[in-house]
Design a protein around this motif. Structure first.
Motif, short mmCIF file in Angstrom:
data_model
loop_
_atom_site.label_atom_id
_atom_site.label_comp_id
_atom_site.label_asym_id
_atom_site.label_seq_id
_atom_site.Cartn_x
_atom_site.Cartn_y
_atom_site.Cartn_z
N MET A 1 57.79 36.11 34.14
CA MET A 1 56.52 36.83 34.31
C MET A 1 55.55 36.44 33.20
O MET A 1 55.95 36.31 32.05
N ASN A 2 54.29 36.23 33.57
CA ASN A 2 53.26 35.89 32.59
C ASN A 2 52.81 37.16 31.87
O ASN A 2 52.09 37.97 32.44
N THR A 3 53.23 37.33 30.62
CA THR A 3 52.89 38.55 29.90
C THR A 3 51.87 38.32 28.79
O THR A 3 51.64 39.20 27.97
N ASP A 4 51.27 37.14 28.75
CA ASP A 4 50.19 36.91 27.80
C ASP A 4 48.93 37.68 28.22
O ASP A 4 48.09 38.03 27.40
N LYS A 5 48.80 37.95 29.53
CA LYS A 5 47.66 38.70 30.04
C LYS A 5 48.12 39.65 31.14
O LYS A 5 49.23 39.53 31.68
N ALA A 6 47.28 40.62 31.44
CA ALA A 6 47.56 41.58 32.49
C ALA A 6 46.29 41.83 33.29
O ALA A 6 45.17 41.70 32.77
N PHE A 7 46.46 42.15 34.55
CA PHE A 7 45.35 42.44 35.46
C PHE A 7 45.19 43.96 35.52
O PHE A 7 46.08 44.68 35.94
N LEU A 8 44.03 44.44 35.08
CA LEU A 8 43.74 45.88 35.03
C LEU A 8 42.72 46.22 36.12
O LEU A 8 41.56 45.80 36.05
N VAL A 9 43.15 46.97 37.11
CA VAL A 9 42.32 47.36 38.25
C VAL A 9 41.88 48.80 38.04
O VAL A 9 42.70 49.72 38.10
N ILE A 10 40.60 49.01 37.79
CA ILE A 10 40.12 50.31 37.36
C ILE A 10 39.59 51.14 38.54
O ILE A 10 38.61 50.77 39.20
N ASP A 11 40.28 52.23 38.83
CA ASP A 11 39.79 53.32 39.69
C ASP A 11 39.35 52.87 41.08
O ASP A 11 38.36 53.39 41.62
#
Length: 228
Positions: A1-11
């Motif tokens: 899993m690519n854990t250098d970045k994360a996708f944050l989906v807001i609301d």
């Protein structure tokens, strides 16, 4: 899993108490980005804005309905659930928040640091409220941010673009993309984006607002749009 970045989906919730400009397009773009992020093995974190059903934890002045309950994002209602087309899948994380910023009184920062995340891909609503507050806090906490401009929106296009310009002017860890350009970058293809390079680089007078938005859209590879 690519854990250098994360996708944050807001609301990206079912709340329908106020109109959102171009929301169908924003949903479509979020779906494309989610598919690409899952394919890349990027951790996906959703936020839900939820107000206590009895209004006991509302900030001062928050709108109430005729029964004295929160007028929007009320716990226990369908409106707080993620839109079905974008629904979380097993392994995705969901963080509930009581204020605009996804970092305020949540475990988001701790979870990101545990994953080793240093860069956030951010989408969602509202650009001039929860997205803006979250990006500012992410910057203050030392994260880099890839904000996908056309995967966010607000109640009007003018409000959306005003928030984008604020972030482009002052969040130095920010890189702005369109959905198409970000997907090109993710696949290693030529792409364009807009990075903050100097203080107030999109400074403008009121009468220059539309022209400045056009300059930002050009930097993102987006077609120029008529403003409301």
């Amino acid at each position: 899993m690519n854990t250098d970045k994360a996708f944050l989906v807001i609301d990206m919730q079912q709340e329908e108490g106020f109109p959102l400009h171009g929301f169908d397009r924003v949903i479509h773009n979020n779906a494309r980005l989610l598919d690409a992020s899952r394919h890349a093995g990027t951790p996906i974190i959703y936020t839900r804005h939820i107000n206590a059903a009895d209004g006991s934890d509302l900030p001062p002045g928050e709108p109430l309905d005729s029964a004295g309950r929160p007028a929007s994002y009320r716990a226990g209602t369908r409106q707080v659930e993620i839109i079905e087309r974008l629904a979380p899948r097993p392994g995705d994380r969901v963080i509930d928040k009581p204020r605009y910023s996804a970092f305020h009184r949540t475990e988001l920062d701790q979870q990101l640091r545990a994953l080793g995340v240093r860069r956030l891909i951010v989408t969602g609503v509202l650009t001039d409220a929860c997205v803006l507050a979250t990006v500012l806090d992410a910057f203050a906490l030392g994260y880099r941010v890839d904000l996908i401009a056309d995967a966010c929106t607000s109640t009007t296009e003018a409000a959306h673009n005003a928030a984008l310009l604020i972030m482009a002017n002052w969040v130095y860890a920010l890189e702005l993309f369109s959905t198409d350009q970000y997907l090109n970058a993710l696949s290693g293809e030529p792409h364009q984006s807009c990075r903050s390079s100097e203080p107030d680089q999109f400074a403008h007078r009121p009468e220059q607002f539309v022209a400045t938005i056009a300059r930002l859209q050009s930097a993102l590879g987006l077609p120029r749009q008529e403003q409301e």
